[in-house]
Design a protein around this motif. Sequence first.
Motif, PDB file in Angstrom:
ATOM      1  N   PRO A   1       0.817  -1.235   0.000  1.00  0.00           N
ATOM      2  CA  PRO A   1       0.000   0.000   0.000  1.00  0.00           C
ATOM      3  C   PRO A   1       0.844   1.276   0.000  1.00  0.00           C
ATOM      4  CG  PRO A   1      -0.812  -1.542   1.652  1.00  0.00           C
ATOM      5  CD  PRO A   1       0.468  -2.098   1.126  1.00  0.00           C
ATOM      6  N   GLU A   2       1.934   1.271   0.777  1.00  0.00           N
ATOM      7  CA  GLU A   2       2.791   2.458   0.823  1.00  0.00           C
ATOM      8  C   GLU A   2       3.444   2.726  -0.531  1.00  0.00           C
ATOM      9  OE1 GLU A   2       3.047   0.004   3.100  1.00  0.00           O
ATOM     10  OE2 GLU A   2       2.550   0.926   5.017  1.00  0.00           O
ATOM     11  N   ILE A   3       3.912   1.672  -1.181  1.00  0.00           N
ATOM     12  CA  ILE A   3       4.539   1.818  -2.498  1.00  0.00           C
ATOM     13  C   ILE A   3       3.513   2.331  -3.513  1.00  0.00           C
ATOM     14  CG2 ILE A   3       5.645   0.567  -4.400  1.00  0.00           C
ATOM     15  CD1 ILE A   3       6.975  -1.205  -2.271  1.00  0.00           C
ATOM     16  N   ALA A   4       2.278   1.831  -3.429  1.00  0.00           N
ATOM     17  CA  ALA A   4       1.224   2.286  -4.349  1.00  0.00           C
ATOM     18  C   ALA A   4       0.933   3.766  -4.149  1.00  0.00           C
ATOM     19  CB  ALA A   4      -0.040   1.447  -4.150  1.00  0.00           C
ATOM     20  N   VAL A   5       0.896   4.208  -2.911  1.00  0.00           N
ATOM     21  CA  VAL A   5       0.640   5.630  -2.645  1.00  0.00           C
ATOM     22  C   VAL A   5       1.778   6.484  -3.186  1.00  0.00           C
ATOM     23  CG1 VAL A   5       0.450   7.357  -0.803  1.00  0.00           C
ATOM     24  CG2 VAL A   5      -0.863   5.237  -0.664  1.00  0.00           C
ATOM     25  N   ILE A   6       3.014   6.053  -2.951  1.00  0.00           N
ATOM     26  CA  ILE A   6       4.171   6.799  -3.453  1.00  0.00           C
ATOM     27  C   ILE A   6       4.138   6.858  -4.982  1.00  0.00           C
ATOM     28  CG2 ILE A   6       6.687   6.755  -3.659  1.00  0.00           C
ATOM     29  CD1 ILE A   6       6.705   5.604  -0.764  1.00  0.00           C
ATOM     30  N   ALA A   7       3.818   5.738  -5.632  1.00  0.00           N
ATOM     31  CA  ALA A   7       3.741   5.719  -7.091  1.00  0.00           C
ATOM     32  C   ALA A   7       2.631   6.642  -7.587  1.00  0.00           C
ATOM     33  CB  ALA A   7       3.511   4.296  -7.591  1.00  0.00           C
ATOM     34  N   GLY A   8       1.500   6.638  -6.912  1.00  0.00           N
ATOM     35  CA  GLY A   8       0.396   7.522  -7.302  1.00  0.00           C
ATOM     36  C   GLY A   8       0.766   8.985  -7.176  1.00  0.00           C
ATOM     37  N   VAL A   9       1.436   9.340  -6.093  1.00  0.00           N
ATOM     38  CA  VAL A   9       1.876  10.721  -5.906  1.00  0.00           C
ATOM     39  C   VAL A   9       2.898  11.100  -6.976  1.00  0.00           C
ATOM     40  CG1 VAL A   9       3.115  12.267  -4.342  1.00  0.00           C
ATOM     41  CG2 VAL A   9       1.348  10.759  -3.443  1.00  0.00           C
ATOM     42  N   ALA A  10       3.795  10.176  -7.298  1.00  0.00           N
ATOM     43  CA  ALA A  10       4.790  10.448  -8.342  1.00  0.00           C
ATOM     44  C   ALA A  10       4.116  10.702  -9.683  1.00  0.00           C
ATOM     45  CB  ALA A  10       5.772   9.276  -8.447  1.00  0.00           C
TER      46      ALA A  10
ATOM     47  N   ILE B   1       2.620  14.195  -9.557  1.00  0.00           N
ATOM     48  CA  ILE B   1       3.617  15.274  -9.563  1.00  0.00           C
ATOM     49  C   ILE B   1       4.313  15.383 -10.915  1.00  0.00           C
ATOM     50  CG2 ILE B   1       5.815  16.041  -8.587  1.00  0.00           C
ATOM     51  CD1 ILE B   1       4.875  14.916  -5.900  1.00  0.00           C
ATOM     52  N   PHE B   2       4.811  14.269 -11.423  1.00  0.00           N
ATOM     53  CA  PHE B   2       5.648  14.303 -12.619  1.00  0.00           C
ATOM     54  C   PHE B   2       4.895  14.015 -13.906  1.00  0.00           C
ATOM     55  CE2 PHE B   2       8.584  13.082  -9.151  1.00  0.00           C
ATOM     56  CZ  PHE B   2       9.380  14.199  -9.170  1.00  0.00           C
ATOM     57  N   GLY B   3       3.766  13.375 -13.807  1.00  0.00           N
ATOM     58  CA  GLY B   3       3.012  13.020 -15.004  1.00  0.00           C
ATOM     59  C   GLY B   3       3.497  11.705 -15.581  1.00  0.00           C
ATOM     60  N   PRO B   4       2.603  10.990 -16.254  1.00  0.00           N
ATOM     61  CA  PRO B   4       2.968   9.661 -16.768  1.00  0.00           C
ATOM     62  C   PRO B   4       4.036   9.682 -17.856  1.00  0.00           C
ATOM     63  CG  PRO B   4       0.730  10.246 -17.399  1.00  0.00           C
ATOM     64  CD  PRO B   4       1.219  11.317 -16.491  1.00  0.00           C
ATOM     65  N   SER B   5       4.179  10.774 -18.589  1.00  0.00           N
ATOM     66  CA  SER B   5       5.174  10.810 -19.661  1.00  0.00           C
ATOM     67  C   SER B   5       6.589  10.971 -19.115  1.00  0.00           C
ATOM     68  CB  SER B   5       4.862  11.942 -20.637  1.00  0.00           C
ATOM     69  OG  SER B   5       4.927  13.189 -19.961  1.00  0.00           O
ATOM     70  N   LYS B   6       6.740  11.551 -17.957  1.00  0.00           N
ATOM     71  CA  LYS B   6       8.063  11.815 -17.383  1.00  0.00           C
ATOM     72  C   LYS B   6       8.570  10.644 -16.520  1.00  0.00           C
ATOM     73  CE  LYS B   6      10.784  15.505 -16.880  1.00  0.00           C
ATOM     74  NZ  LYS B   6      11.696  15.904 -17.893  1.00  0.00           N
ATOM     75  N   LEU B   7       7.661   9.776 -16.064  1.00  0.00           N
ATOM     76  CA  LEU B   7       8.048   8.699 -15.160  1.00  0.00           C
ATOM     77  C   LEU B   7       9.071   7.716 -15.739  1.00  0.00           C
ATOM     78  CD1 LEU B   7       4.846   7.800 -13.144  1.00  0.00           C
ATOM     79  CD2 LEU B   7       6.900   8.988 -12.388  1.00  0.00           C
ATOM     80  N   PRO B   8       8.946   7.283 -17.001  1.00  0.00           N
ATOM     81  CA  PRO B   8       9.967   6.361 -17.524  1.00  0.00           C
ATOM     82  C   PRO B   8      11.374   6.961 -17.497  1.00  0.00           C
ATOM     83  CG  PRO B   8       8.059   6.316 -18.938  1.00  0.00           C
ATOM     84  CD  PRO B   8       7.851   7.430 -17.951  1.00  0.00           C
TER      85      PRO B   8
END
Length: 79
Positions: free
Chosen positions: A9-18, A21-28
């Motif tokens: 759950p903690e990892i999912a929350v961190i990923a969701g916040v990321a 913040i950064f948008g799906p195009s910037k994550l890779p």
Amino acid sequence: MGLFGLGVPEIAVIAGVAVLIFGPSKLPELGRELGKSVKSFQTAAKEFESELKSGAEDAEEEGKKMVDSVKESVDEKLK
């Protein structure tokens, strides 16, 4: 137990916040940079460890030479 002591759950929350913040195009791109950083850190840690081992081996060898030298000096003085 998940990554760094974090659960799923903690990892999912961190990923969701990321994503927010950064948008799906910037994550890779961020993931690649993070991976490169972790890899370079691991490489540096391995180099540091090998240097420490090498230094310890050199110090041990030097210590043995000193002990042998002292033993020879003592043996000569006892004769």
